[in-house]
Design a protein around this motif. Structure first.
Motif, PDB file in Angstrom:
ATOM      1  N   GLU A  68       0.757  -1.182  -0.079  1.00 15.20           N
ATOM      2  CA  GLU A  68       0.084   0.041   0.085  1.00 15.20           C
ATOM      3  C   GLU A  68       0.842   1.330   0.021  1.00 15.20           C
ATOM      4  O   GLU A  68       0.606   2.384  -0.686  1.00 15.20           O
ATOM      5  CB  GLU A  68      -1.149   0.047   1.045  1.00 15.20           C
ATOM      6  N   GLU A  69       1.919   1.209   0.696  1.00 12.62           N
ATOM      7  CA  GLU A  69       2.849   2.665   0.871  1.00 12.62           C
ATOM      8  C   GLU A  69       3.528   2.770  -0.328  1.00 12.62           C
ATOM      9  O   GLU A  69       3.431   4.019  -1.088  1.00 12.62           O
ATOM     10  CB  GLU A  69       3.695   2.410   2.171  1.00 12.62           C
ATOM     11  N   ALA A  70       4.081   1.964  -1.148  1.00 15.41           N
ATOM     12  CA  ALA A  70       4.795   1.847  -2.401  1.00 15.41           C
ATOM     13  C   ALA A  70       3.678   2.145  -3.285  1.00 15.41           C
ATOM     14  O   ALA A  70       4.007   3.010  -4.289  1.00 15.41           O
ATOM     15  CB  ALA A  70       5.443   0.433  -2.817  1.00 15.41           C
ATOM     16  N   ALA A  71       2.285   1.584  -3.398  1.00 14.62           N
ATOM     17  CA  ALA A  71       1.352   2.011  -4.317  1.00 14.62           C
ATOM     18  C   ALA A  71       1.075   3.414  -4.220  1.00 14.62           C
ATOM     19  O   ALA A  71       0.629   4.003  -5.336  1.00 14.62           O
ATOM     20  CB  ALA A  71       0.165   1.066  -4.151  1.00 14.62           C
ATOM     21  N   ARG A  72       1.245   3.996  -3.294  1.00 12.22           N
ATOM     22  CA  ARG A  72       0.802   5.357  -2.868  1.00 12.22           C
ATOM     23  C   ARG A  72       1.772   6.215  -3.622  1.00 12.22           C
ATOM     24  O   ARG A  72       1.393   7.521  -4.164  1.00 12.22           O
ATOM     25  CB  ARG A  72       0.671   5.984  -1.354  1.00 12.22           C
TER      26      ARG A  72
ATOM     27  N   SER B 177       3.444   5.401  -6.220  1.00 10.98           N
ATOM     28  CA  SER B 177       3.712   5.033  -7.651  1.00 10.98           C
ATOM     29  C   SER B 177       2.883   5.977  -8.511  1.00 10.98           C
ATOM     30  O   SER B 177       1.928   6.610  -8.121  1.00 10.98           O
ATOM     31  CB  SER B 177       3.091   3.326  -7.893  1.00 10.98           C
ATOM     32  N   VAL B 178       3.063   5.488  -9.932  1.00 15.15           N
ATOM     33  CA  VAL B 178       2.397   6.285 -10.773  1.00 15.15           C
ATOM     34  C   VAL B 178       0.865   6.179 -10.713  1.00 15.15           C
ATOM     35  O   VAL B 178       0.028   6.828 -11.188  1.00 15.15           O
ATOM     36  CB  VAL B 178       2.791   6.090 -12.188  1.00 15.15           C
ATOM     37  N   LEU B 179       0.265   5.050 -10.196  1.00 20.33           N
ATOM     38  CA  LEU B 179      -1.015   4.849 -10.023  1.00 20.33           C
ATOM     39  C   LEU B 179      -1.882   5.281  -8.689  1.00 20.33           C
ATOM     40  O   LEU B 179      -2.939   5.405  -8.795  1.00 20.33           O
ATOM     41  CB  LEU B 179      -1.261   3.210  -9.866  1.00 20.33           C
ATOM     42  N   GLY B 180      -0.879   5.942  -7.780  1.00 16.40           N
ATOM     43  CA  GLY B 180      -1.316   6.721  -6.696  1.00 16.40           C
ATOM     44  C   GLY B 180      -2.182   5.931  -5.619  1.00 16.40           C
ATOM     45  O   GLY B 180      -2.564   6.598  -4.741  1.00 16.40           O
ATOM     46  N   GLY B 181      -2.160   4.479  -5.476  1.00 14.83           N
ATOM     47  CA  GLY B 181      -2.572   3.850  -4.524  1.00 14.83           C
ATOM     48  C   GLY B 181      -2.690   2.360  -4.880  1.00 14.83           C
ATOM     49  O   GLY B 181      -2.768   2.123  -5.991  1.00 14.83           O
ATOM     50  N   LEU B 182      -3.109   1.687  -3.934  1.00 15.74           N
ATOM     51  CA  LEU B 182      -3.149   0.102  -4.361  1.00 15.74           C
ATOM     52  C   LEU B 182      -4.269  -0.101  -5.194  1.00 15.74           C
ATOM     53  O   LEU B 182      -5.384   0.628  -4.793  1.00 15.74           O
ATOM     54  CB  LEU B 182      -3.429  -0.454  -2.687  1.00 15.74           C
ATOM     55  N   CYS B 183      -4.115  -0.898  -6.063  1.00 18.66           N
ATOM     56  CA  CYS B 183      -5.030  -1.160  -6.976  1.00 18.66           C
ATOM     57  C   CYS B 183      -5.037  -2.406  -7.485  1.00 18.66           C
ATOM     58  O   CYS B 183      -3.914  -3.229  -7.411  1.00 18.66           O
ATOM     59  CB  CYS B 183      -4.974  -0.132  -8.343  1.00 18.66           C
ATOM     60  N   ALA B 184      -6.098  -3.045  -7.940  1.00 16.10           N
ATOM     61  CA  ALA B 184      -6.267  -4.613  -8.168  1.00 16.10           C
ATOM     62  C   ALA B 184      -5.695  -4.791  -9.663  1.00 16.10           C
ATOM     63  O   ALA B 184      -5.896  -4.154 -10.433  1.00 16.10           O
ATOM     64  CB  ALA B 184      -7.906  -4.788  -8.592  1.00 16.10           C
ATOM     65  N   SER B 185      -4.855  -5.873  -9.756  1.00 16.05           N
ATOM     66  CA  SER B 185      -4.372  -6.284 -10.957  1.00 16.05           C
ATOM     67  C   SER B 185      -5.402  -6.252 -12.078  1.00 16.05           C
ATOM     68  O   SER B 185      -6.554  -6.538 -11.888  1.00 16.05           O
ATOM     69  CB  SER B 185      -3.886  -7.854 -10.922  1.00 16.05           C
TER      70      SER B 185
ATOM     71  N   ALA C 251      -8.217   0.138  -4.301  1.00 18.00           N
ATOM     72  CA  ALA C 251      -8.828  -0.474  -3.474  1.00 18.00           C
ATOM     73  C   ALA C 251     -10.105   0.061  -2.830  1.00 18.00           C
ATOM     74  O   ALA C 251     -10.021   1.496  -2.788  1.00 18.00           O
ATOM     75  CB  ALA C 251      -7.699  -0.794  -2.040  1.00 18.00           C
ATOM     76  N   GLY C 252     -11.104  -0.772  -2.564  1.00 13.37           N
ATOM     77  CA  GLY C 252     -12.464  -0.353  -2.318  1.00 13.37           C
ATOM     78  C   GLY C 252     -13.336   0.277  -3.319  1.00 13.37           C
ATOM     79  O   GLY C 252     -14.559   0.575  -2.898  1.00 13.37           O
ATOM     80  N   GLU C 253     -12.791   0.257  -4.299  1.00 10.58           N
ATOM     81  CA  GLU C 253     -13.844   0.435  -5.557  1.00 10.58           C
ATOM     82  C   GLU C 253     -14.829  -0.530  -5.696  1.00 10.58           C
ATOM     83  O   GLU C 253     -14.304  -1.885  -5.822  1.00 10.58           O
ATOM     84  CB  GLU C 253     -12.836   0.898  -6.419  1.00 10.58           C
ATOM     85  N   THR C 254     -16.115  -0.160  -6.186  1.00  8.43           N
ATOM     86  CA  THR C 254     -17.080  -1.280  -6.402  1.00  8.43           C
ATOM     87  C   THR C 254     -17.278  -1.021  -7.808  1.00  8.43           C
ATOM     88  O   THR C 254     -17.437  -0.157  -8.518  1.00  8.43           O
ATOM     89  CB  THR C 254     -18.376  -0.933  -5.836  1.00  8.43           C
ATOM     90  N   VAL C 255     -16.918  -2.258  -8.665  1.00  8.43           N
ATOM     91  CA  VAL C 255     -17.268  -2.251 -10.220  1.00  8.43           C
ATOM     92  C   VAL C 255     -18.352  -3.042 -10.592  1.00  8.43           C
ATOM     93  O   VAL C 255     -18.636  -3.925  -9.905  1.00  8.43           O
ATOM     94  CB  VAL C 255     -15.725  -2.764 -10.672  1.00  8.43           C
TER      95      VAL C 255
END
Length: 156
Positions: free
Chosen positions: A41-45, A47-55, A105-109
Motif C-alpha cells: 500500500e505505501e509503495a503503491a501510494r 507509484s504512478v497509480l497513486g494507490g493500491l489497485c487491483a491487477s 482498493a475499495g472501488e466497486t465495479v
C-alpha cells in the motif's frame, strides 16, 4: 424462440458488482501478478497509480467468475426453439483486452456482457460461435475494462 432471442443478441446484461478489498487485491497479486502497486500500500501510494489497485487480471477474472454465475439464457425463459436446449461449451479465448483505468482498493465495479453475434462452425457441425463484448465500470461510470470474448455453443 430463436437463437438470437435465447442469446439476447444486442442486449447488455449486468452480471453483478464486486468491491475490490485491499486484502483480496494483495492475495490475488501475490499469486498471479506481484507488482508493487498491487501488494504494498505505501509503495503503491508513491507509484504512478497513486494507490493500491487491483491487477487487471484480477478485474478480468472477476468478470469471468460473474459471467459463469450468470445464466446465458433469456432470464430463465424456457427454451422452446427447435431441438434441444443449447449447451454452452468452452471458450476459444478473448481479444482486444483493454485495462482503461486502475481499480483502486475499495472501488466497486459493475460488470456486463453483450452478446454480439453467433455463427455456425463449419468444422464442428451442430456448434456455433457466440461472440460477446465484456465491460466493467467503476462507481463513477467510467469504463475500467473491456474485451471481446467468445464461447462455443452446441445448438442443433
Amino acid at each position: 424462440m430463436t437463437l438470437d432471442e435465447f442469446f439476447r443478441i444486442g442486449t447488455t446484461v449486468t452480471l453483478g458488482s464486486h468491491t475490490f478489498e485491499p486484502e483480496a487485491i494483495k492475495a490475488f497479486a501475490r499469486k498471479y501478478d506481484p507488482q508493487i502497486f498491487h501488494i504494498d500500500e505505501e509503495a503503491a501510494r508513491k507509484s504512478v497509480l497513486g494507490g493500491l489497485c487491483a491487477s487487471g487480471w484480477h478485474t478480468a477474472a472477476t468478470w469471468m467468475k460473474l459471467n459463469l454465475e450468470a445464466s446465458m439464457d433469456a432470464e430463465g425463459a424456457s427454451w422452446n426453439g427447435p431441438g434441444p436446449v443449447p449447451e454452452f461449451g468452452p471458450s476459444p479465448g478473448f481479444k482486444n483486452l483493454k485495462w482503461l483505468k486502475p481499480v483502486h482498493a475499495g472501488e466497486t465495479v459493475t460488470f456486463s456482457r453483450t452478446a454480439l453475434s453467433h455463427r455456425a462452425i463449419a468444422s464442428r457441425p451442430g456448434w456455433r460461435m457466440l461472440s460477446l463484448r465484456a465491460e466493467a465500470f467503476d462507481s463513477t461510470g467510467d469504463k475500467v475494462l473491456e474485451f471481446e470474448s467468445a464461447v462455443l455453443v452446441k445448438a442443433e
